[in-house]
Design a protein around this motif. Structure first.
Motif, short mmCIF file in Angstrom:
data_model
loop_
_atom_site.label_atom_id
_atom_site.label_comp_id
_atom_site.label_asym_id
_atom_site.label_seq_id
_atom_site.Cartn_x
_atom_site.Cartn_y
_atom_site.Cartn_z
N ALA A 121 -8.54 -5.10 3.26
CA ALA A 121 -7.37 -5.42 2.21
C ALA A 121 -7.72 -6.02 1.08
O ALA A 121 -6.97 -6.00 -0.03
CB ALA A 121 -6.13 -6.03 2.99
N LEU A 163 -6.32 -0.04 2.41
CA LEU A 163 -5.06 -0.99 2.33
C LEU A 163 -4.22 -0.64 3.55
O LEU A 163 -3.85 -1.66 4.26
CB LEU A 163 -4.36 -0.58 0.97
CG LEU A 163 -4.93 -1.71 -0.09
CD1 LEU A 163 -3.94 -1.19 -1.23
CD2 LEU A 163 -4.95 -3.19 0.13
N MET A 164 -3.98 0.58 4.07
CA MET A 164 -3.06 0.71 5.03
C MET A 164 -3.84 0.43 6.32
O MET A 164 -2.99 -0.23 7.27
CB MET A 164 -2.67 2.35 5.08
CG MET A 164 -1.45 2.54 3.77
SD MET A 164 -1.02 4.40 4.12
CE MET A 164 -0.13 4.44 2.66
N ASP A 217 -8.76 4.05 -1.62
CA ASP A 217 -8.18 2.76 -1.68
C ASP A 217 -6.71 2.78 -0.85
O ASP A 217 -6.69 1.54 0.03
CB ASP A 217 -7.83 2.51 -3.17
CG ASP A 217 -9.21 1.59 -3.63
OD1 ASP A 217 -10.15 1.49 -2.86
OD2 ASP A 217 -9.24 1.56 -4.60
N PRO A 218 -5.65 3.54 -0.96
CA PRO A 218 -4.53 3.19 -0.33
C PRO A 218 -4.85 3.42 1.22
O PRO A 218 -4.26 2.64 2.00
CB PRO A 218 -3.59 4.29 -0.76
CG PRO A 218 -4.02 4.75 -2.15
CD PRO A 218 -5.62 4.49 -2.06
N ALA A 244 1.11 -1.16 -0.19
CA ALA A 244 -0.02 0.03 0.09
C ALA A 244 0.96 1.16 -0.05
O ALA A 244 0.62 2.21 -0.62
CB ALA A 244 -0.82 0.16 1.21
N LYS A 296 2.57 1.52 -3.45
CA LYS A 296 1.52 2.13 -4.53
C LYS A 296 1.00 3.42 -4.42
O LYS A 296 1.00 4.20 -5.28
CB LYS A 296 0.23 1.23 -4.46
CG LYS A 296 -0.85 1.20 -5.75
CD LYS A 296 -1.82 0.48 -5.40
CE LYS A 296 -3.09 0.62 -6.37
NZ LYS A 296 -2.94 1.79 -7.07
#
Length: 193
Positions: free
Chosen positions: A100, A78-79, A74-75, A50, A53
């Motif tokens: 995730a 993910l984080m 989105d990031p 993440a 990206k």
């Protein structure tokens, strides 16, 4: 609602420990520890991916001068999923996996967007009620229009039109105390050159 959130966060460690004991009794202690360690390693991998990206997307956006295509949600999901996976426990791991996995993120993104839109609507309604309580219809609509504070362009912030009775036109008693004088700079010999 915040009280329920605080209580849930306080109960989470106890639930996690209880679930670890239950799972340890069911599959054995070594397998439980292996599962927890593998979930932590997975969380670290998700965090690295993440972060990489997000950095690449931000770098590409800065080089091209355009906003990032995927957005920030989105990031961030993910984080957050990676952090929840790194925290030892099965409940946090399930929540982390939900954040995730690529096929659950669109549903969560849709739910978050709906929640944020409802929240912003409630905040806007509260702001409008506050403006009405103060005697205005809403931001920029209090009988004066033009700028966000309700004044016309060029008018002073107190609603007087340009050239209409500013502080210089007020009677001396209303202006407060005015000290008249002049400023004369002096040359000092002790200043370094």
């Amino acid at each position: 609602m915040p009280l329920l959130t605080v209580l849930a966060l306080m109960a989470l460690p106890f639930l996690e420990v209880w679930l670890m004991i239950v799972v340890g009794g069911w599959i054995g202690v070594p397998w439980t520890l292996a599962a927890l360690v593998s979930l932590m390693v997975l969380g670290v991998a998700v965090l690295r991916r993440a972060g990489t990206k997000a950095f690449q997307d931000a770098d590409k956006a800065m080089r091209s001068g355009e906003p990032p295509r995927g957005g920030l949600l989105d990031p961030l999901m993910l984080m957050a999923g990676g952090v929840l996976l790194v925290i030892p426990g099965f409940i946090t791991a399930v929540l982390g996996l939900l954040l995730a996995l690529p096929f659950t993120r669109p549903a969560l993104r849709w739910a978050f967007a709906g929640w944020a839109q409802r929240r912003m609507g409630k905040m806007q309604d509260r702001m409008n009620q506050e403006f009405v309580a103060q005697g205005a219809d809403g931001p920029g609509r209090g009988g004066r229009t033009g700028d966000p504070f309700g004044g016309r362009p060029g008018a002073d912030p107190f609603g007087r039109p340009p050239g209409a009775g500013g502080a210089e036109d007020a009677p001396a008693a209303d202006r407060g105390r005015v000290i008249q004088g002049r400023f004369e700079p002096t040359d000092r010999d002790d200043t370094p050159s």
